[in-house]
Structures are given as C-alpha cells and as structure tokens.
Design an enzyme around this catalytic site. Structure first.
Site, PDB file in Angstrom:
ATOM      1  N   GLU A  38       8.721 117.092  -5.609  1.00  0.00           N
ATOM      2  CA  GLU A  38       9.079 115.453  -5.134  1.00  0.00           C
ATOM      3  C   GLU A  38       8.873 115.127  -4.148  1.00  0.00           C
ATOM      4  O   GLU A  38       9.759 116.305  -3.283  1.00  0.00           O
ATOM      5  CB  GLU A  38      10.717 114.806  -6.650  1.00  0.00           C
ATOM      6  CG  GLU A  38      10.096 113.204  -6.908  1.00  0.00           C
ATOM      7  CD  GLU A  38       8.639 112.721  -6.842  1.00  0.00           C
ATOM      8  OE1 GLU A  38       7.755 112.719  -5.959  1.00  0.00           O
ATOM      9  OE2 GLU A  38       8.827 112.307  -7.746  1.00  0.00           O
ATOM     10  N   ASP A  39       8.916 114.011  -3.933  1.00  0.00           N
ATOM     11  CA  ASP A  39       8.865 113.612  -1.816  1.00  0.00           C
ATOM     12  C   ASP A  39       9.735 112.479  -2.153  1.00  0.00           C
ATOM     13  O   ASP A  39      10.264 113.629  -1.022  1.00  0.00           O
ATOM     14  CB  ASP A  39       7.364 112.598  -2.056  1.00  0.00           C
ATOM     15  CG  ASP A  39       7.393 111.286  -2.938  1.00  0.00           C
ATOM     16  OD1 ASP A  39       7.970 111.427  -4.284  1.00  0.00           O
ATOM     17  OD2 ASP A  39       6.137 110.763  -2.936  1.00  0.00           O
TER      18      ASP A  39
ATOM     19  N   ARG B 142      -0.449 108.892   4.572  1.00  0.00           N
ATOM     20  CA  ARG B 142       1.025 109.334   4.076  1.00  0.00           C
ATOM     21  C   ARG B 142      -0.297 111.234   4.926  1.00  0.00           C
ATOM     22  O   ARG B 142       0.374 112.045   4.711  1.00  0.00           O
ATOM     23  CB  ARG B 142      -0.905 110.223   2.688  1.00  0.00           C
ATOM     24  CG  ARG B 142      -0.589 109.408   1.367  1.00  0.00           C
ATOM     25  CD  ARG B 142      -0.968 109.942   0.005  1.00  0.00           C
ATOM     26  NE  ARG B 142      -0.817 108.775  -0.928  1.00  0.00           N
ATOM     27  CZ  ARG B 142       0.662 108.649  -1.510  1.00  0.00           C
ATOM     28  NH1 ARG B 142       1.380 109.048  -1.700  1.00  0.00           N
ATOM     29  NH2 ARG B 142       0.334 107.430  -3.025  1.00  0.00           N
TER      30      ARG B 142
ATOM     31  N   ASP C 133      14.750 108.269  -5.163  1.00  0.00           N
ATOM     32  CA  ASP C 133      14.772 106.538  -4.301  1.00  0.00           C
ATOM     33  C   ASP C 133      15.911 106.063  -5.644  1.00  0.00           C
ATOM     34  O   ASP C 133      17.132 106.424  -6.032  1.00  0.00           O
ATOM     35  CB  ASP C 133      13.062 105.685  -5.260  1.00  0.00           C
ATOM     36  CG  ASP C 133      13.737 104.326  -3.974  1.00  0.00           C
ATOM     37  OD1 ASP C 133      14.734 104.023  -3.580  1.00  0.00           O
ATOM     38  OD2 ASP C 133      13.060 103.347  -4.357  1.00  0.00           O
TER      39      ASP C 133
ATOM     40  N   GLY D  93      16.012 106.881  -8.511  1.00  0.00           N
ATOM     41  CA  GLY D  93      16.119 108.263  -9.812  1.00  0.00           C
ATOM     42  C   GLY D  93      15.392 108.030 -11.079  1.00  0.00           C
ATOM     43  O   GLY D  93      15.291 108.897 -11.404  1.00  0.00           O
ATOM     44  N   LEU D  94      15.029 107.321 -11.188  1.00  0.00           N
ATOM     45  CA  LEU D  94      14.706 106.455 -12.546  1.00  0.00           C
ATOM     46  C   LEU D  94      13.132 107.648 -12.983  1.00  0.00           C
ATOM     47  O   LEU D  94      13.438 108.205 -13.759  1.00  0.00           O
ATOM     48  CB  LEU D  94      14.772 105.173 -12.682  1.00  0.00           C
ATOM     49  CG  LEU D  94      16.034 104.502 -12.818  1.00  0.00           C
ATOM     50  CD1 LEU D  94      15.432 102.905 -12.820  1.00  0.00           C
ATOM     51  CD2 LEU D  94      16.415 104.729 -13.391  1.00  0.00           C
ATOM     52  N   THR D  95      12.568 107.184 -12.044  1.00  0.00           N
ATOM     53  CA  THR D  95      10.791 108.510 -11.899  1.00  0.00           C
ATOM     54  C   THR D  95      11.813 109.474 -12.535  1.00  0.00           C
ATOM     55  O   THR D  95      11.039 110.152 -13.401  1.00  0.00           O
ATOM     56  CB  THR D  95      10.310 108.394 -11.115  1.00  0.00           C
ATOM     57  OG1 THR D  95       9.530 106.590 -10.624  1.00  0.00           O
ATOM     58  CG2 THR D  95       9.122 109.102 -11.417  1.00  0.00           C
TER      59      THR D  95
ATOM     60  N   PHE E  77      11.909 101.959   3.887  1.00  0.00           N
ATOM     61  CA  PHE E  77      10.512 102.330   3.831  1.00  0.00           C
ATOM     62  C   PHE E  77      10.032 103.379   4.590  1.00  0.00           C
ATOM     63  O   PHE E  77       9.620 103.051   5.664  1.00  0.00           O
ATOM     64  CB  PHE E  77       9.869 101.694   3.272  1.00  0.00           C
ATOM     65  CG  PHE E  77       8.413 101.244   2.045  1.00  0.00           C
ATOM     66  CD1 PHE E  77       9.084 101.475   0.876  1.00  0.00           C
ATOM     67  CD2 PHE E  77       6.989 102.273   2.223  1.00  0.00           C
ATOM     68  CE1 PHE E  77       7.904 102.328  -0.201  1.00  0.00           C
ATOM     69  CE2 PHE E  77       6.723 102.158   1.999  1.00  0.00           C
ATOM     70  CZ  PHE E  77       6.688 102.602   0.195  1.00  0.00           C
TER      71      PHE E  77
HETATM   72  P1  5GP Z   1      12.455 106.465  -8.090  1.00  0.00           P
HETATM   73  O1  5GP Z   1      12.201 105.922  -9.722  1.00  0.00           O
HETATM   74  O2  5GP Z   1      13.042 107.621  -8.009  1.00  0.00           O
HETATM   75  O3  5GP Z   1      12.945 104.462  -7.677  1.00  0.00           O
HETATM   76  O4  5GP Z   1      10.788 106.205  -7.092  1.00  0.00           O
HETATM   77  C1  5GP Z   1      10.257 107.644  -7.094  1.00  0.00           C
HETATM   78  C2  5GP Z   1       8.864 106.892  -6.591  1.00  0.00           C
HETATM   79  O5  5GP Z   1       8.805 106.025  -5.440  1.00  0.00           O
HETATM   80  C3  5GP Z   1       8.387 108.346  -5.252  1.00  0.00           C
HETATM   81  O6  5GP Z   1       8.124 109.132  -5.464  1.00  0.00           O
HETATM   82  C4  5GP Z   1       7.638 107.283  -4.297  1.00  0.00           C
HETATM   83  O7  5GP Z   1       6.496 107.798  -4.592  1.00  0.00           O
HETATM   84  C5  5GP Z   1       8.141 106.063  -3.869  1.00  0.00           C
HETATM   85  N1  5GP Z   1       9.280 105.840  -2.742  1.00  0.00           N
HETATM   86  C6  5GP Z   1      10.739 105.241  -3.888  1.00  0.00           C
HETATM   87  N2  5GP Z   1      10.806 105.249  -2.063  1.00  0.00           N
HETATM   88  C7  5GP Z   1       9.776 104.954  -1.767  1.00  0.00           C
HETATM   89  C8  5GP Z   1       9.592 105.110  -0.406  1.00  0.00           C
HETATM   90  O8  5GP Z   1      11.036 104.344   1.238  1.00  0.00           O
HETATM   91  N3  5GP Z   1       7.871 105.014   0.831  1.00  0.00           N
HETATM   92  C9  5GP Z   1       7.716 105.235  -0.191  1.00  0.00           C
HETATM   93  N4  5GP Z   1       6.387 105.370   0.524  1.00  0.00           N
HETATM   94  N5  5GP Z   1       7.570 105.787  -1.519  1.00  0.00           N
HETATM   95  C10 5GP Z   1       8.704 105.415  -2.057  1.00  0.00           C
END
Ligand code: 5GP
Length: 178
Positions: free
Chosen positions: A101-102, A167, A105, A107-109, A154
C-alpha cells in the site's frame, strides 16, 4: 525545494533515499518469505511504482496481483466505507499474501481490506506500506514492513496523487501553496 511544471514541491525523500529504503525492505522480505508461496498484492493506484520497485528488490519466486479500492470521502477523510472496484485474478487461499500500500492515513481503508482478505483463507496476510501518517490514525493497523513515517501533510509523488496528478514524480514530496 524543487519545481514541477511551475508548482513548488518540497522534497521529503529524494530518489536515492527511496531506492535505498526499498532495497532494505526487499532484503527483509526476502529473508522472511524464503520457501513460502508469496503473492505480492498491489493496491491500485497509489502503490504502483513502489510495488514494481519492491517486487524487483525481492530475490524470491513470487506472483503479482492487483486490486482496486475506492473509499468514500467525507471532506478530506475516509469514512471507512470501502468498495473493491477490481479484484485479484486468482484465489488467495493457502497463499502468503503481502499487501503493498502507498500510505496508511486513518487506517480505515486498510482495516477493511485486511478483514476482507483474511476471509479468503490465505496462509498469512501481512502489510507493507511505503508511508505511515500516525497523527491521523483512527484505528490501529499493524504495518509489518514500513518505508517512512511522515508528518501530517499531504504527500505526492512516487505513486501518490493530488487530483490524479503528480503520481509520476520520482521522489516523495509535498506541493507548496496549492
Ligand atoms: P486511509 O483509509 O488510511 O485514511 O486512507 C488511505 C488512502 O488515502 C491511501 O491509500 C491514499 O490513497 C489516500 N491518502 C491518504 N493520505 C494521503 C496523502 O497524504 N497523499 C495522498 N496523495 N493520498 C493520501
């Protein structure tokens, strides 16, 4: 600081730093997965460059799978409501799955995705994330292999987008004055 087509971008991790860290992660994964049936699972689109570099830094036979997720946003944050938009091509049962995973954030996804994958009866599921943003965590997701920990900004580049752009920056950075 550098510029990309007229936009100022603050470099957090340059190409050399990213390459070195990916190489370390690859060596660690190589040690841990020797003699295991490893499936490297790319979460589209943000992890795509990390995924292909990491795969080449792992000195083991392995297979590649791709999965798309879309998380519903409320303002700038995920709601935790996640949908799989495209799924893997082969069953994961009995395989050692390493999710790539990239960024983690809130963590919910990833919480949703890991639960979904565990229900498919793999031999194991672990997580490799390029970035972690602990200040925003809403749930504890264990990251087995972590590239870098970042502050609450961000991030763009090396796969991460701002409105689908940036990207293809070869480094990890922050767009200034959006
Ligand atoms: P989460 O569910 O952890 O909040 O979100 C995960 C997804 O949100 C990541 O896979 C990414 O696609 C997007 N995301 C969260 N933070 C960032 C950020 O700082 N930059 C970008 N480009 N995408 C983010």
């Amino acid at each position: 600081m550098t510029t990309f087509h007229g936009k100022k971008v603050r470099v957090l991790y340059d190409e050399a730093a990213v390459r070195a860290r990916v190489r370390e992660l690859g060596a660690q994964i190589t040690r841990d997965y020797t003699d295991k049936d490893l499936v490297l699972l790319c979460v589209l689109k943000g992890s795509v460059f990390f995924f292909t570099d990491l795969a080449r830094a792992i000195d083991l036979p392995l297979t590649l799978e791709f999965l798309g997720v879309s998380s519903y946003q409320s303002g700038t944050e995920t709601t935790g409501e996640v949908r799989i938009t495209s799924d893997v091509s082969k069953p994961l049962a009995g395989k050692h799955v390493l999710v790539v995973e990239d960024i983690i954030d809130t963590g919910l996804t990833m919480q949703f995705l890991l639960e979904n994958l565990k229900a498919r009866h793999p031999a194991s599921v672990k997580l490799c994330a390029l970035l972690e943003k602990p200040a925003r965590a809403r749930t504890q997701v264990g990251i087995d292999y972590k590239g870098f920990v970042v502050e609450d900004v961000f991030i763009v580049g090396y796969g991460l987008d701002y409105a689908e752009q940036y990207r293809n920056l070869p480094f990890i950075g922050v767009v200034q004055g959006k």
